[in-house]
Each structure stands twice: as structure tokens, then as C-alpha cells.
Design a protein around this motif. Structure first.
Motif, PDB file in Angstrom:
ATOM      1  N   ILE A   4       0.833  -1.202   0.000  1.00  0.00           N
ATOM      2  CA  ILE A   4       0.000   0.000   0.000  1.00  0.00           C
ATOM      3  C   ILE A   4       0.868   1.253   0.000  1.00  0.00           C
ATOM      4  O   ILE A   4       0.512   2.266  -0.613  1.00  0.00           O
ATOM      5  CB  ILE A   4      -0.981  -0.001   1.201  1.00  0.00           C
ATOM      6  N   GLU A   5       2.018   1.199   0.647  1.00  0.00           N
ATOM      7  CA  GLU A   5       2.934   2.347   0.602  1.00  0.00           C
ATOM      8  C   GLU A   5       3.447   2.574  -0.815  1.00  0.00           C
ATOM      9  O   GLU A   5       3.650   3.717  -1.234  1.00  0.00           O
ATOM     10  CB  GLU A   5       4.099   2.122   1.560  1.00  0.00           C
ATOM     11  N   GLU A   6       3.632   1.490  -1.569  1.00  0.00           N
ATOM     12  CA  GLU A   6       4.063   1.617  -2.959  1.00  0.00           C
ATOM     13  C   GLU A   6       2.976   2.297  -3.799  1.00  0.00           C
ATOM     14  O   GLU A   6       3.280   3.103  -4.691  1.00  0.00           O
ATOM     15  CB  GLU A   6       4.411   0.245  -3.533  1.00  0.00           C
ATOM     16  N   VAL A   7       1.718   1.978  -3.522  1.00  0.00           N
ATOM     17  CA  VAL A   7       0.615   2.626  -4.235  1.00  0.00           C
ATOM     18  C   VAL A   7       0.573   4.116  -3.893  1.00  0.00           C
ATOM     19  O   VAL A   7       0.415   4.972  -4.777  1.00  0.00           O
ATOM     20  CB  VAL A   7      -0.731   1.959  -3.892  1.00  0.00           C
ATOM     21  N   GLU A   8       0.707   4.423  -2.614  1.00  0.00           N
ATOM     22  CA  GLU A   8       0.683   5.829  -2.205  1.00  0.00           C
ATOM     23  C   GLU A   8       1.870   6.604  -2.778  1.00  0.00           C
ATOM     24  O   GLU A   8       1.741   7.770  -3.160  1.00  0.00           O
ATOM     25  CB  GLU A   8       0.673   5.902  -0.674  1.00  0.00           C
ATOM     26  N   GLN A   9       3.030   5.951  -2.869  1.00  0.00           N
ATOM     27  CA  GLN A   9       4.195   6.589  -3.470  1.00  0.00           C
ATOM     28  C   GLN A   9       3.985   6.794  -4.965  1.00  0.00           C
ATOM     29  O   GLN A   9       4.352   7.833  -5.523  1.00  0.00           O
ATOM     30  CB  GLN A   9       5.443   5.724  -3.228  1.00  0.00           C
ATOM     31  N   ALA A  10       3.364   5.795  -5.616  1.00  0.00           N
ATOM     32  CA  ALA A  10       3.066   5.919  -7.044  1.00  0.00           C
ATOM     33  C   ALA A  10       2.161   7.120  -7.298  1.00  0.00           C
ATOM     34  O   ALA A  10       2.331   7.840  -8.290  1.00  0.00           O
ATOM     35  CB  ALA A  10       2.400   4.640  -7.552  1.00  0.00           C
ATOM     36  N   ARG A  11       1.222   7.336  -6.406  1.00  0.00           N
ATOM     37  CA  ARG A  11       0.317   8.466  -6.572  1.00  0.00           C
ATOM     38  C   ARG A  11       1.095   9.785  -6.629  1.00  0.00           C
ATOM     39  O   ARG A  11       0.779  10.673  -7.427  1.00  0.00           O
ATOM     40  CB  ARG A  11      -0.684   8.494  -5.425  1.00  0.00           C
ATOM     41  N   ASP A 149       5.823  -1.723 -10.291  1.00  0.00           N
ATOM     42  CA  ASP A 149       5.531  -0.325 -10.599  1.00  0.00           C
ATOM     43  C   ASP A 149       4.194  -0.179 -11.322  1.00  0.00           C
ATOM     44  O   ASP A 149       3.453   0.791 -11.107  1.00  0.00           O
ATOM     45  CB  ASP A 149       6.644   0.283 -11.452  1.00  0.00           C
ATOM     46  N   ILE A 150       3.886  -1.139 -12.197  1.00  0.00           N
ATOM     47  CA  ILE A 150       2.621  -1.113 -12.922  1.00  0.00           C
ATOM     48  C   ILE A 150       1.467  -1.350 -11.957  1.00  0.00           C
ATOM     49  O   ILE A 150       0.463  -0.619 -11.947  1.00  0.00           O
ATOM     50  CB  ILE A 150       2.608  -2.178 -14.035  1.00  0.00           C
ATOM     51  N   ILE A 151       1.579  -2.375 -11.127  1.00  0.00           N
ATOM     52  CA  ILE A 151       0.526  -2.700 -10.165  1.00  0.00           C
ATOM     53  C   ILE A 151       0.266  -1.522  -9.231  1.00  0.00           C
ATOM     54  O   ILE A 151      -0.888  -1.144  -8.979  1.00  0.00           O
ATOM     55  CB  ILE A 151       0.905  -3.962  -9.363  1.00  0.00           C
ATOM     56  N   THR A 156      -3.676   3.273  -7.835  1.00  0.00           N
ATOM     57  CA  THR A 156      -4.113   4.637  -7.503  1.00  0.00           C
ATOM     58  C   THR A 156      -5.587   4.851  -7.837  1.00  0.00           C
ATOM     59  O   THR A 156      -6.247   5.681  -7.210  1.00  0.00           O
ATOM     60  CB  THR A 156      -3.253   5.688  -8.223  1.00  0.00           C
ATOM     61  N   ALA A 157      -6.108   4.099  -8.794  1.00  0.00           N
ATOM     62  CA  ALA A 157      -7.542   4.186  -9.092  1.00  0.00           C
ATOM     63  C   ALA A 157      -8.366   3.709  -7.904  1.00  0.00           C
ATOM     64  O   ALA A 157      -9.455   4.233  -7.632  1.00  0.00           O
ATOM     65  CB  ALA A 157      -7.880   3.364 -10.331  1.00  0.00           C
ATOM     66  N   GLY A 183      -3.835  -4.137  -8.464  1.00  0.00           N
ATOM     67  CA  GLY A 183      -3.540  -2.829  -7.891  1.00  0.00           C
ATOM     68  C   GLY A 183      -4.701  -2.293  -7.070  1.00  0.00           C
ATOM     69  O   GLY A 183      -4.513  -1.779  -5.963  1.00  0.00           O
ATOM     70  N   ILE A 184      -5.916  -2.416  -7.611  1.00  0.00           N
ATOM     71  CA  ILE A 184      -7.095  -1.961  -6.884  1.00  0.00           C
ATOM     72  C   ILE A 184      -7.296  -2.780  -5.613  1.00  0.00           C
ATOM     73  O   ILE A 184      -7.608  -2.233  -4.545  1.00  0.00           O
ATOM     74  CB  ILE A 184      -8.339  -2.011  -7.794  1.00  0.00           C
ATOM     75  N   LEU A 185      -7.108  -4.083  -5.695  1.00  0.00           N
ATOM     76  CA  LEU A 185      -7.207  -4.936  -4.497  1.00  0.00           C
ATOM     77  C   LEU A 185      -6.204  -4.496  -3.434  1.00  0.00           C
ATOM     78  O   LEU A 185      -6.543  -4.415  -2.245  1.00  0.00           O
ATOM     79  CB  LEU A 185      -6.967  -6.391  -4.870  1.00  0.00           C
ATOM     80  N   THR A 186      -4.977  -4.239  -3.856  1.00  0.00           N
ATOM     81  CA  THR A 186      -3.933  -3.824  -2.914  1.00  0.00           C
ATOM     82  C   THR A 186      -4.344  -2.557  -2.176  1.00  0.00           C
ATOM     83  O   THR A 186      -4.221  -2.459  -0.946  1.00  0.00           O
ATOM     84  CB  THR A 186      -2.607  -3.592  -3.652  1.00  0.00           C
ATOM     85  N   ALA A 187      -4.854  -1.581  -2.926  1.00  0.00           N
ATOM     86  CA  ALA A 187      -5.229  -0.297  -2.330  1.00  0.00           C
ATOM     87  C   ALA A 187      -6.483  -0.397  -1.478  1.00  0.00           C
ATOM     88  O   ALA A 187      -6.524   0.069  -0.337  1.00  0.00           O
ATOM     89  CB  ALA A 187      -5.419   0.745  -3.427  1.00  0.00           C
ATOM     90  N   VAL A 188      -7.512  -1.019  -2.025  1.00  0.00           N
ATOM     91  CA  VAL A 188      -8.814  -1.040  -1.353  1.00  0.00           C
ATOM     92  C   VAL A 188      -8.785  -1.914  -0.102  1.00  0.00           C
ATOM     93  O   VAL A 188      -9.292  -1.515   0.959  1.00  0.00           O
ATOM     94  CB  VAL A 188      -9.912  -1.507  -2.325  1.00  0.00           C
ATOM     95  N   LYS A 189      -8.209  -3.097  -0.209  1.00  0.00           N
ATOM     96  CA  LYS A 189      -8.225  -4.007   0.936  1.00  0.00           C
ATOM     97  C   LYS A 189      -7.346  -3.505   2.083  1.00  0.00           C
ATOM     98  O   LYS A 189      -7.601  -3.833   3.249  1.00  0.00           O
ATOM     99  CB  LYS A 189      -7.798  -5.407   0.500  1.00  0.00           C
ATOM    100  N   ALA A 190      -6.322  -2.704   1.787  1.00  0.00           N
ATOM    101  CA  ALA A 190      -5.489  -2.131   2.842  1.00  0.00           C
ATOM    102  C   ALA A 190      -6.219  -1.000   3.563  1.00  0.00           C
ATOM    103  O   ALA A 190      -6.100  -0.846   4.781  1.00  0.00           O
ATOM    104  CB  ALA A 190      -4.175  -1.607   2.264  1.00  0.00           C
TER     105      ALA A 190
END
Length: 320
Positions: A4-11, A149-151, A156-157, A183-190
Motif C-alpha cells: 500500500i505504501e508503494e501505491v501511495e508513493q506511485a500516486r 511499478d505497474i501494479i 491509484t484508481a 492494484g485496486i485490491l492492494t489499495a482497497v483491501k489495505a
């Protein structure tokens, strides 16, 4: 760094490149479909699809590492995104597309400065060619879905959706190689483990459904589904474990259901979307995902479709 930190950093990495896309509502469709549904409008994203999220994150990282050229294998949308971001960052790009790629998508890749090469009809044929070109030309290969990086970029969506609709009950996501849904699962479930996430896959390209059923990555042969952006032959090595662990369910969508969803959305909301972009909406429309009373988001993943093809799929006699 956690997922989830990777998603937030990607944002943070991509916020100046992408759009935050809106949620679209249609009272007319809610009444017709019998579901309280909103659409995450990634067809209004830069380059016309969600793919720019992951591409922006990956190409930005490649550029930071000193790359001057990137390659990609794509049926169109990922290639457009990579070409666009590369041009924005001053990099060259070579995009390997299938021989039956949408002319509109190929034209867009070229318009964004990408060099186009044709190879086969499946991702299993395109990917090795794109990797080989990267090696020969001293560039960096940007995978379509199976890369951290893609995931993270696609995730971010997910962050946006739970912010835009805090009371969302269910998110329905189209499934191809698995980059978007993982990617959405990673963000939403966290952030919101109570929110259900269901995948929607074309019945003619059910490699993820078979893989989940057999509990191992399972490949299929070439497919002729109209959802060309979802014509993967197997889930990714990185995406499949995420999907296996976190997904709340997967439904299969028929070709005619995809067409009907495209038609309904065009007629009722005046939005032009591609077949791949209609798969999640089709699952809701057909009653395969979501229930009455739930707050549902269906991800419209892209809108890059040739007008003649769109008109051919939605025959005039079928338009209300």
C-alpha cells in the motif's frame, strides 16, 4: 516498503501526469439495471484508459534510472500510455502491437511519438519481441501488467474510488492480465477491507477463472473476444497471487452482454467506451455482480474504440 505504501508513493510520482477521473452516475441506468451503480470513468483518463497510471509510474522510474528508450507489448492502450509518458519525459519508445490491433489505437501510439512494430496476435508473442528489442537497443522494457511499478500505479484508481464514494459496498473490475485488479485490491483491501472487490472477465478469455479454479496459473490459447484489451493468455506471476488472496469473486461475461452494456451506456449516458471498458458494467447489467441496495462502482477501463467498429457492434436496429 509495503504494497500500500508503494501505491501511495506511485500516486505522488504520477499526480502531475494523470487525471483524477470522475465517478459518473445515471439514474436512467440504475432504474433499467435495478442496481445503484456508478462508473469509474477511466475512459476519460489521459490516452483514453487506466493504463497511463501504471505506465506513468514505471516509465518515470525508468527515466530516473537513466533510460533513454522504453519498449512495450500492447494491444493498444498500454502502448499508447507508454508512448505518451515517454514523449512527455523526452524518451524514445517502441511499441509491439498485434497484427489485428485497432487502427485507432495504432494511430494514437504514433501520434504520441511511438514507433510501432507488429507481432502475432497474443501477448505470449508480443512480450518476448518487446523484451528483445529493449535488449538490442539498450532500452527498458515496460510490462503491461506484471511488474510492481505497474501494479502500484493502477492501484491509484482504487485510492480514488474509496475517497470519491466512502460508502461504496462493491467495486467491479475488468480482468485481463491482472494489473488493474491486483492494484485496486492492494489499495482497497489495505484501506477498506470491508469493501468487496469482484472481477469480471470475458467468457472467451477466462484464463484467470481457470487459474483460480485450478489454484495455479493456467494458460489458454488465442481468443477472439471483442474485448481486445483483455486478450491475455494467462495471469501474471505477480498479479495472480494478489488476486488469489484478496479477490472476493470472479464472474464471466458473454460477448452479447458486453455489447449490450456498451449500447446502454452510449444511449443513456452519451459516453463512448470500448468493449474491454464495458466488461465490468456488463457484469452489473446482467445481474452477475452486485445486489439491490448496494452502492456499486463499475470500472470503465477505456474508451479507445474505432467509430466504425463501435457502430458495427451496436447495430442501428439495436439502438433505442
Amino acid at each position: 516498503m509495503s504494497a500500500i505504501e508503494e501505491v501511495e508513493q506511485a500516486r505522488k510520482h504520477i499526480q502531475d501526469i494523470i487525471h483524477q477521473t470522475p465517478l459518473l452516475h445515471s439514474q436512467s441506468l440504475e432504474e433499467k439495471w435495478g442496481r445503484r451503480v456508478s462508473f469509474k470513468a477511466e475512459h476519460l483518463q489521459k490516452t483514453g484508459s487506466f493504463k497511463i497510471r501504471g505506465a506513468a509510474n514505471a516509465v518515470t522510474q525508468a527515466a530516473a534510472g537513466g533510460a533513454r528508450l522504453v519498449t512495450a507489448a500492447s494491444s493498444g492502450n498500454h502502448g499508447q500510455a507508454v508512448a505518451y509518458v515517454a514523449e512527455e519525459l523526452g524518451l524514445s519508445s517502441v511499441i509491439v502491437v498485434p497484427t489485428d490491433a485497432s487502427p485507432a489505437k495504432v494511430a494514437a501510439i504514433k501520434a504520441y511519438g511511438g514507433q510501432v512494430e507488429y507481432c502475432g496476435t497474443t501477448s505470449a508473442e508480443r512480450i518476448p519481441q518487446a523484451k528483445s528489442l529493449a535488449q538490442e537497443m539498450g532500452g527498458v522494457y515496460i510490462p503491461p501488467y506484471d511488474h510492481p511499478d505497474i501494479i502500484a500505479g493502477q492501484g491509484t484508481a482504487g485510492l480514488e474510488m474509496i475517497e470519491q464514494m466512502p460508502d461504496v459496498d462493491l467495486i467491479v473490475v475488468p480482468v485481463g492480465g491482472g494489473g488493474l485488479i491486483s492494484g485496486i485490491l492492494t489499495a482497497v483491501k489495505a484501506q477498506r477491507p470491508d469493501v468487496l472487490v469482484i472481477g469480471a472477465e470475458p467468457a472467451l478469455a477466462k484464463d484467470t477463472a481457470l487459474s483460480l479454479e485450478r489454484r495455479e496459473i493456467t494458460a489458454i490459447g488465442p481468443t477472439e473476444t471483442i474485448a481486445d484489451g483483455l486478450r491475455t493468455t494467462q495471469p501474471g506471476e505477480l498479479t495472480f497471487p494478489i488476486v488469489s488472496e484478496l479477490l472476493d469473486g470472479l464472474v464471466l461475461v458473454e460477448e452479447q452482454e458486453i455489447i449490450e452494456a456498451m449500447r446502454d451506456i452510449a444511449v443513456r449516458t452519451k459516453q463512448l467506451i470500448e468493449p474491454s471498458g464495458a466488461v465490468a458494467a456488463a457484469a452489473v447489467m446482467a445481474g452477475k455482480a452486485g445486489a439491490q441496495g448496494q452502492n456499486i462502482i463499475a470500472v470503465i477501463s477505456g474508451g479507445n474504440v474505432d467509430i466504425p467498429r463501435f457502430a458495427g457492434l451496436l447495430k442501428p436496429a439495436e439502438i433505442e
